[in-house]
Motif scaffolding. Structure first.
Motif, short mmCIF file in Angstrom:
data_model
loop_
_atom_site.label_atom_id
_atom_site.label_comp_id
_atom_site.label_asym_id
_atom_site.label_seq_id
_atom_site.Cartn_x
_atom_site.Cartn_y
_atom_site.Cartn_z
N ALA A 68 5.16 7.76 -1.59
CA ALA A 68 4.42 9.01 -1.70
C ALA A 68 3.85 9.19 -3.10
O ALA A 68 2.70 9.59 -3.29
CB ALA A 68 5.32 10.19 -1.34
N ALA A 69 4.65 8.87 -4.10
CA ALA A 69 4.21 9.01 -5.48
C ALA A 69 3.03 8.09 -5.78
O ALA A 69 2.14 8.43 -6.56
CB ALA A 69 5.37 8.71 -6.44
N ALA A 70 3.03 6.92 -5.15
CA ALA A 70 1.97 5.95 -5.41
C ALA A 70 0.61 6.48 -4.97
O ALA A 70 -0.43 6.04 -5.47
CB ALA A 70 2.27 4.64 -4.70
N PHE A 71 0.61 7.44 -4.04
CA PHE A 71 -0.66 8.03 -3.62
C PHE A 71 -1.22 8.94 -4.68
O PHE A 71 -2.42 9.22 -4.73
CB PHE A 71 -0.47 8.84 -2.33
CG PHE A 71 -0.30 7.98 -1.12
CD1 PHE A 71 -1.37 7.24 -0.63
CD2 PHE A 71 0.90 7.90 -0.46
CE1 PHE A 71 -1.24 6.45 0.48
CE2 PHE A 71 1.05 7.11 0.66
CZ PHE A 71 -0.02 6.39 1.12
N GLN A 72 -0.38 9.45 -5.55
CA GLN A 72 -0.80 10.46 -6.50
C GLN A 72 -1.03 9.92 -7.89
O GLN A 72 -1.79 10.50 -8.66
CB GLN A 72 0.27 11.56 -6.58
CG GLN A 72 0.87 11.91 -5.25
CD GLN A 72 0.55 13.32 -4.82
OE1 GLN A 72 -0.23 14.01 -5.46
NE2 GLN A 72 1.14 13.76 -3.73
N ALA A 128 2.33 4.90 -10.71
CA ALA A 128 3.30 4.67 -9.65
C ALA A 128 2.79 3.61 -8.68
O ALA A 128 3.57 2.78 -8.20
CB ALA A 128 3.58 5.97 -8.91
N ALA A 129 1.49 3.61 -8.41
CA ALA A 129 0.92 2.62 -7.51
C ALA A 129 1.12 1.22 -8.09
O ALA A 129 1.48 0.28 -7.37
CB ALA A 129 -0.56 2.90 -7.29
N GLY A 130 0.91 1.08 -9.38
CA GLY A 130 1.10 -0.22 -10.03
C GLY A 130 2.55 -0.66 -9.98
O GLY A 130 2.85 -1.83 -9.69
N ALA A 131 3.45 0.27 -10.21
CA ALA A 131 4.88 -0.06 -10.18
C ALA A 131 5.29 -0.50 -8.79
O ALA A 131 6.07 -1.45 -8.63
CB ALA A 131 5.69 1.15 -10.61
N LEU A 132 4.75 0.18 -7.78
CA LEU A 132 5.07 -0.16 -6.40
C LEU A 132 4.57 -1.57 -6.07
O LEU A 132 5.28 -2.36 -5.45
CB LEU A 132 4.41 0.85 -5.47
CG LEU A 132 4.86 0.82 -4.01
CD1 LEU A 132 6.29 1.27 -3.87
CD2 LEU A 132 3.95 1.69 -3.15
N ARG A 133 3.35 -1.87 -6.50
CA ARG A 133 2.78 -3.18 -6.25
C ARG A 133 3.63 -4.27 -6.90
O ARG A 133 3.99 -5.27 -6.28
CB ARG A 133 1.34 -3.22 -6.78
CG ARG A 133 0.52 -4.35 -6.26
CD ARG A 133 -0.96 -4.17 -6.59
NE ARG A 133 -1.23 -3.40 -7.80
CZ ARG A 133 -1.04 -3.81 -9.02
NH1 ARG A 133 -0.56 -5.03 -9.23
NH2 ARG A 133 -1.33 -3.03 -10.04
N ASP A 134 3.97 -4.07 -8.15
CA ASP A 134 4.78 -5.05 -8.87
C ASP A 134 6.15 -5.24 -8.20
O ASP A 134 6.65 -6.35 -8.08
CB ASP A 134 4.98 -4.62 -10.32
CG ASP A 134 3.68 -4.66 -11.10
OD1 ASP A 134 2.70 -5.26 -10.58
OD2 ASP A 134 3.62 -4.10 -12.20
N PHE A 135 6.72 -4.11 -7.79
CA PHE A 135 8.04 -4.17 -7.16
C PHE A 135 8.00 -5.04 -5.91
O PHE A 135 8.82 -5.96 -5.75
CB PHE A 135 8.50 -2.76 -6.81
CG PHE A 135 9.83 -2.70 -6.13
CD1 PHE A 135 11.00 -2.72 -6.86
CD2 PHE A 135 9.91 -2.66 -4.75
CE1 PHE A 135 12.23 -2.67 -6.23
CE2 PHE A 135 11.14 -2.61 -4.11
CZ PHE A 135 12.30 -2.62 -4.85
N TYR A 136 7.04 -4.78 -5.04
CA TYR A 136 7.01 -5.52 -3.78
C TYR A 136 6.53 -6.95 -3.97
O TYR A 136 6.94 -7.85 -3.23
CB TYR A 136 6.16 -4.79 -2.75
CG TYR A 136 6.96 -3.71 -2.08
CD1 TYR A 136 7.93 -4.03 -1.15
CD2 TYR A 136 6.80 -2.37 -2.41
CE1 TYR A 136 8.70 -3.06 -0.54
CE2 TYR A 136 7.56 -1.38 -1.81
CZ TYR A 136 8.51 -1.73 -0.88
OH TYR A 136 9.28 -0.76 -0.30
N ALA A 137 5.70 -7.18 -4.96
CA ALA A 137 5.31 -8.55 -5.26
C ALA A 137 6.53 -9.37 -5.64
O ALA A 137 6.73 -10.50 -5.17
CB ALA A 137 4.28 -8.57 -6.39
N ALA A 138 7.39 -8.80 -6.46
CA ALA A 138 8.61 -9.49 -6.89
C ALA A 138 9.54 -9.74 -5.71
O ALA A 138 10.03 -10.85 -5.49
CB ALA A 138 9.31 -8.69 -7.97
N ARG A 139 9.77 -8.68 -4.92
CA ARG A 139 10.68 -8.80 -3.79
C ARG A 139 10.16 -9.78 -2.74
O ARG A 139 10.93 -10.57 -2.18
CB ARG A 139 10.89 -7.42 -3.14
CG ARG A 139 11.83 -6.51 -3.90
CD ARG A 139 13.27 -6.96 -3.73
NE ARG A 139 14.22 -5.92 -4.08
CZ ARG A 139 14.71 -5.74 -5.30
NH1 ARG A 139 14.32 -6.53 -6.28
NH2 ARG A 139 15.58 -4.78 -5.54
#
Lengths: 190, 190
Positions: free
Chosen positions: A105-109, A113-124
């Motif tokens: 939800a935060a990544a939409f705003q 946060a969007a960048g952090a989400l992308r990096d997180f899932y790229a790593a995982r």
DNA sequence: TCCCTAATGCAACAAAAGTTGCGTTATTGT
DNA sequence: ACAATAACGCAACTTTTGTTGCATTAGGGA
């Protein structure tokens, strides 16, 4: 002396991020305010505003922190077992925590946060793809599969249900999603 | 006389919902405010607050409206063609509009929006599942497939990329997702 | 140990979001 | 046509959110 990361600064950061998770678990994302987090962390709200800027940037930082924590990759001996272990873990994360939904939800705003989400899932995803790489080495799957895409296909239905169609997820759904991705991989379309 | 749906009320509703979409397309969800929508619709903000309550409820109402508009189901002759047509349409929707992302974002904040989103996708999924039902009737797929789950599996990777991992989507991705779902259906795991 | 200054606390302020009371407009049943 | 009243406009108000200037505290090099 440009920055000063040790001592108090580090304590404040830990306290604030911990308070963020706690507030999130108790009241959910819509009720997550800078003021509440600051008060809970025993810190003034100006501190939070100056160091983070908003609740969304706060969540981004929290996500960066958890991204760097180690994560145990399953190794059951078969791809099917490994993939099911991964999707089941994802499904259970949604049952207990409001955290993953809040981060999305935060990544939409916030771009941060969007960048952090992308990096997180790229790593995982890169980590999780190892179970597919191992399967190819064992001869379980054709050599031309896209390991990351197999993982993606296996996990996608769970997120789709939770975030988009708002359908429930359980272990049965997790297993079906993993088997579907596997069938596609064996058929050579992934 | 309890409610009064004709004339001015209907005009106001249409103007406000249209203004909501317009504001969304121009400035995106984070900048979507009740005041901006009201001004654009030529209406006072109190009217919007009283009839809807918040921007999220506003989006929910807009989604209810589009849900009831007819939607053309593809009929290319083969399941593969139909599924690819559906996933491609989904993929293209993300390229042009900020609307779908906004609605998903709103669903995180308001139960009303979450309900509207659920109803919307329930309706669309049931419709789209018809291409699978037809395929079963033609003998293209085994009779024990779950039609809705085939559609879900085909669309899920697109939403997953856009919302969760923030990876780009294009026609190639859409085709792969459709073929993967199809392979799973033929293998009997869906 | 002492000094410099990054980081925090505090209070007052500014801006945005949301609410309330009341007068006005216009739909709808008679 | 005409009264009754739902829905709207308007302005003032309250609450929430975010900002700024300045004093105070504490980390880290000399």
């Amino acid at each position: 002396m440009s920055t000063r990361p040790g001592g108090r600064s580090a304590r404040v950061r830990d306290a604030v991020l911990a308070a963020t998770y706690a507030e999130l678990a108790e009241h959910g994302y819509p009720a997550l305010t800078v003021d509440a987090v600051a008060t809970r962390a025993g810190v003034h709200k100006t501190t939070v505003y100056r160091r983070w800027g908003s609740v969304d940037d706060l969540l981004a930082d929290a996500l960066d922190q958890t991204r760097d924590t180690p994560w145990a990759l399953p190794d059951t001996g078969t791809v099917e077992g490994d993939l099911i272990a991964i999707t089941t873990e994802v499904a259970e994360a949604f049952g207990h925590l409001a955290v993953p939904t809040a981060v999305v939800a935060a990544a939409f705003q916030s771009p941060r946060a969007a960048g952090a989400l992308r990096d997180f899932y790229a790593a995982r995803q890169t980590q999780a793809a190892l179970v597919v790489v191992r399967a190819v080495e064992r001869g379980e799957l054709p050599a031309d599969v896209d390991p990351v895409d197999v993982v993606r296909t296996a996990c996608a239905p769970l997120y789709y249900r939770v975030f988009v169609t708002r359908e429930p997820v359980d272990v049965a759904v997790a297993e079906r999603a993993a088997r579907a991705a596997l069938a596609a991989a064996r058929a050579g379309v992934i």
